[in-house]
Scaffold this motif. Structure first.
Motif, short mmCIF file in Angstrom:
data_model
loop_
_atom_site.label_atom_id
_atom_site.label_comp_id
_atom_site.label_asym_id
_atom_site.label_seq_id
_atom_site.Cartn_x
_atom_site.Cartn_y
_atom_site.Cartn_z
N LEU A 1 0.76 -1.32 -0.02
CA LEU A 1 0.07 -0.09 -0.17
C LEU A 1 1.00 1.42 -0.09
CD1 LEU A 1 -2.71 1.32 0.39
CD2 LEU A 1 -2.60 1.13 2.85
N GLU A 2 1.82 1.19 0.80
CA GLU A 2 2.85 2.52 0.96
C GLU A 2 3.49 2.66 -0.47
OE1 GLU A 2 2.62 -0.02 3.33
OE2 GLU A 2 1.32 1.53 4.35
N ASP A 3 3.75 1.71 -1.21
CA ASP A 3 4.42 1.93 -2.49
C ASP A 3 3.66 2.34 -3.46
OD1 ASP A 3 7.11 1.09 -1.54
OD2 ASP A 3 6.74 -0.92 -2.01
N ALA A 4 2.09 1.71 -3.44
CA ALA A 4 1.26 2.08 -4.41
C ALA A 4 0.76 3.66 -4.05
CB ALA A 4 0.21 1.25 -4.14
N GLN A 5 0.72 4.00 -2.84
CA GLN A 5 0.48 5.33 -2.63
C GLN A 5 1.80 6.57 -3.32
OE1 GLN A 5 -2.05 6.52 -2.21
NE2 GLN A 5 -3.51 5.71 -0.63
N ARG A 6 2.94 6.02 -2.95
CA ARG A 6 3.98 6.86 -3.25
C ARG A 6 3.86 6.78 -4.89
NH1 ARG A 6 8.62 2.99 -3.35
NH2 ARG A 6 7.74 2.57 -5.37
N ASP A 7 3.51 5.85 -5.56
CA ASP A 7 3.52 5.88 -7.10
C ASP A 7 2.34 6.72 -7.53
OD1 ASP A 7 5.57 4.13 -6.88
OD2 ASP A 7 4.54 2.20 -7.74
N LYS A 8 1.41 6.95 -7.05
CA LYS A 8 0.10 7.64 -7.00
C LYS A 8 0.66 9.35 -7.04
CE LYS A 8 -2.41 9.78 -4.47
NZ LYS A 8 -3.36 8.89 -3.95
N LEU A 9 1.38 9.60 -5.82
CA LEU A 9 1.63 10.83 -5.47
C LEU A 9 2.86 11.07 -6.69
CD1 LEU A 9 2.70 10.68 -1.76
CD2 LEU A 9 0.43 11.90 -2.77
N ASP A 10 3.62 10.25 -7.16
CA ASP A 10 4.58 10.47 -8.33
C ASP A 10 3.67 10.66 -9.69
OD1 ASP A 10 7.43 11.12 -8.27
OD2 ASP A 10 7.43 9.54 -10.19
N LEU A 11 2.90 9.88 -9.72
CA LEU A 11 2.26 10.17 -11.17
C LEU A 11 1.64 11.41 -11.19
CD1 LEU A 11 0.72 8.79 -13.47
CD2 LEU A 11 -1.37 8.12 -11.80
N VAL A 12 0.97 11.90 -10.13
CA VAL A 12 0.36 13.42 -10.15
C VAL A 12 1.67 14.43 -10.27
CG1 VAL A 12 -0.55 15.23 -8.63
CG2 VAL A 12 -1.52 12.75 -8.40
N CYS A 13 2.79 14.29 -9.69
CA CYS A 13 3.75 15.12 -10.14
C CYS A 13 4.25 14.97 -11.21
CB CYS A 13 5.04 14.63 -9.05
SG CYS A 13 5.11 15.03 -7.44
N ARG A 14 4.56 13.82 -11.92
CA ARG A 14 4.95 13.75 -13.27
C ARG A 14 3.82 14.11 -14.39
NH1 ARG A 14 5.06 8.60 -14.41
NH2 ARG A 14 4.61 7.78 -12.32
N LYS A 15 2.75 14.15 -14.06
CA LYS A 15 1.65 14.83 -14.80
C LYS A 15 1.70 16.06 -14.77
CE LYS A 15 -1.97 11.00 -15.30
NZ LYS A 15 -3.31 10.56 -14.77
N LEU A 16 1.76 16.95 -13.67
CA LEU A 16 1.94 18.29 -13.50
C LEU A 16 3.32 18.70 -14.27
CD1 LEU A 16 0.58 18.75 -10.02
CD2 LEU A 16 -0.41 19.40 -12.10
N GLY A 17 4.01 17.86 -14.55
CA GLY A 17 5.57 18.34 -15.04
C GLY A 17 6.41 19.21 -14.07
N LEU A 18 6.23 18.72 -12.88
CA LEU A 18 6.88 19.69 -11.83
C LEU A 18 8.48 19.63 -12.23
CD1 LEU A 18 5.22 18.69 -8.64
CD2 LEU A 18 4.52 20.53 -10.21
N ARG A 19 9.10 20.89 -11.99
CA ARG A 19 10.39 21.14 -12.21
C ARG A 19 10.90 21.86 -10.82
NH1 ARG A 19 8.47 22.26 -17.23
NH2 ARG A 19 8.50 24.61 -16.78
N GLU A 20 12.34 21.81 -10.48
CA GLU A 20 12.72 22.27 -9.51
C GLU A 20 12.38 23.95 -9.62
OE1 GLU A 20 17.13 23.04 -7.00
OE2 GLU A 20 16.89 21.74 -8.90
N GLY A 21 11.92 24.70 -8.47
CA GLY A 21 11.83 25.97 -8.19
C GLY A 21 10.56 26.39 -8.48
N GLN A 22 9.71 25.55 -8.86
CA GLN A 22 8.21 25.84 -9.16
C GLN A 22 7.44 26.15 -8.09
OE1 GLN A 22 6.72 22.88 -11.93
NE2 GLN A 22 6.79 24.71 -13.70
N ARG A 23 6.37 26.74 -8.12
CA ARG A 23 5.44 27.12 -6.97
C ARG A 23 4.43 26.32 -7.19
NH1 ARG A 23 2.26 32.08 -5.41
NH2 ARG A 23 2.33 31.88 -2.80
N VAL A 24 3.85 25.56 -6.22
CA VAL A 24 2.84 24.74 -6.57
C VAL A 24 1.64 24.76 -5.03
CG1 VAL A 24 2.08 22.09 -6.44
CG2 VAL A 24 4.12 22.62 -7.61
N LEU A 25 0.45 24.72 -5.53
CA LEU A 25 -0.70 24.81 -4.64
C LEU A 25 -1.28 23.33 -4.40
CD1 LEU A 25 -2.51 26.40 -2.52
CD2 LEU A 25 -3.88 26.96 -4.78
#
Length: 429
Positions: free
Chosen positions: A177-201
């Motif tokens: 479950l912990e790995d699956a939740q980490r993968d979900k959080l990372d999926l959101v980050c990748r879909k948002l295309g996050l890059r260092e220094g950006q500001r996120v709400l």
């Protein structure tokens, strides 16, 4: 059929016009009903009165939460069998008027009255929320969020596990479950295309899990907002313990009061169900205004199947009374339309329906494994609420009664450049 159980089954069958789908054991120890099915244990006459004064789902839920009934055997199977009587009657099922006209209906009700004893309605369990009919003001939303989330951080830690993520995980074969939740959080980050220094709400930031992951793994600065004081206290501690306090700010704040844009990206994970149909366009427009041109929104939201012409509907009576007061679900098509009306360009929609069913079953397993501690932390009634809500929700996702979707939307700049959609990978900016 002898004893209280036989009389109860007989009366219920007259009322329903069909067989009781589970076995019944009554307060006098007698049993009646089918073999090889779960047993509904009716512990006292008060349970019968609850069904008389609130027939159907809410009466059963009140009896369950109060401990007036119990289920022995496969809990999920029992819910499936009872759903055919209570939750999934279908368009062709008889209405109350037809039931009353049926031969035997009144005799069945009279039998239940005799079994129930004192003809007074029992008070609802204390866990039932006072309902306000979807006003969705700042005050009523804060009260509804407090009812659901201020149950106790230790209780949620027991149910959700170390990840403390209260939305569906993203599953692959053989992972925890912990790995699956980490993968979900990372999926959101990748879909948002996050890059260092950006500001996120992070709207509805919960206990800060997404904010911490985004800051730690992508080097972004995150503002997380929640209406729950208890969530905020623990989220701030977790942020400090993770060493990302310089990148993450946790606020107790209504999303409507956030006015310090622009943000490069916004995540809204499992929050929009609380917004309400009448306020949804306002929600979408406000998030659109908070984004910089080219900024992205990831909206992760439960949806219902469309039926009729209504755009949204109130959650069923048990969920509304005990779990998510004033919650509303809309079809995914309605959500996409509202986001587009607010000015967003919707770029991707991904269904995670089966993923949520798996997640809920893991949460139920956690709750059952720590049942005694959960009952001490939140009270036995609240623990029973959460078991019923999560198990019934798992079945609803499995049976395609409800779904959950991640919608990726962009505040597309005048140039029209919004990046290429690369499913499950980073967007090319």
């Amino acid at each position: 059929m002898g004893g209280a159980a036989g009389r109860l089954v007989g009366a219920l069958e007259l009322v329903m016009g069909g067989e009781v789908p589970v076995r019944v054991r009554a307060w006098d120890g007698s049993e009646a009903g089918g073999e090889g099915v779960p047993t509904l244990v009716v512990r006292n006459r008060r349970a019968v009165r609850r069904l008389l004064f609130k027939p159907g789902e809410l009466g059963l839920a009140r009896a369950w939460v109060a401990g007036d009934i119990e289920i022995e055997g496969d809990f999920y199977r029992a819910l499936e069998l009872l759903a055919g009587v209570v939750w999934e009657r279908g368009e062709e099922a008889p209405g109350l008027g037809e039931l009353v006209r049926r031969a035997g209906f009144r005799r069945g009700v009279a039998g239940l009255v005799r079994l129930g004893g004192v003809p007074l309605p029992p008070a609802p369990p204390k866990e039932e929320a006072r309902r306000v009919r979807h006003l969705h003001t700042r005050h009523t939303d804060r009260r509804a969020i407090s009812h659901h989330y201020d149950v106790g951080n230790e209780f949620y830690s027991l149910v959700l596990g170390p990840s403390l993520v209260y939305s569906c995980a993203y599953w692959d074969e053989g992972i925890s479950l912990e790995d699956a939740q980490r993968d979900k959080l990372d999926l959101v980050c990748r879909k948002l295309g996050l890059r260092e220094g950006q500001r996120v709400l992070d709207v509805g930031c919960g206990w800060g899990s997404f904010a911490m992951h985004a800051a730690r793994e992508y080097g972004v600065r995150v503002v997380g907002v929640t209406l729950s004081q208890e969530q905020a206290v623990l989220a701030r501690k977790r942020v400090a313990d993770a060493g990302v306090a310089g990148l993450v700010e946790i606020r107790v704040q209504d999303y409507r009061d956030v006015d310090d844009g622009p943000y490069d990206a916004i995540s809204s994970i499992g929050m929009a169900e609380h917004v309400g149909a009448e306020k949804y366009l306002e929600y979408a427009r406000h998030l659109h205004q908070l984004l910089a041109p080219g900024g992205r929104l990831l909206n992760h939201q439960i949806a219902r199947r469309p039926h009729g012409d209504e755009e949204a509907y109130q959650l069923d009576s048990f969920i509304d009374a005990y779990v998510f007061p004033d919650g509303e679900l809309a079809p995914i098509g309605t959500t996409v339309t509202q986001l587009e009306r607010a000015g967003f360009e919707v770029r991707d929609v991904e269904s995670l329906r089966e993923h949520y069913a798996l997640t809920l079953r893991r949460w139920v397993r956690n709750l059952e494994a720590g049942w005694e501690r959960a009952a001490r932390l939140a009270g036995p009634g609240r623990a029973r609420v959460w078991k019923l809500y999560m198990a019934a929700s798992a079945l609803a996702f499995e049976r395609n009664r409800i779904g959950v979707n991640q919608v990726l939307a962009v505040r597309t700049p005048d140039s029209g450049t919004a990046g290429l959609t690369l499913r499950s990978r980073a967007w090319a900016g």
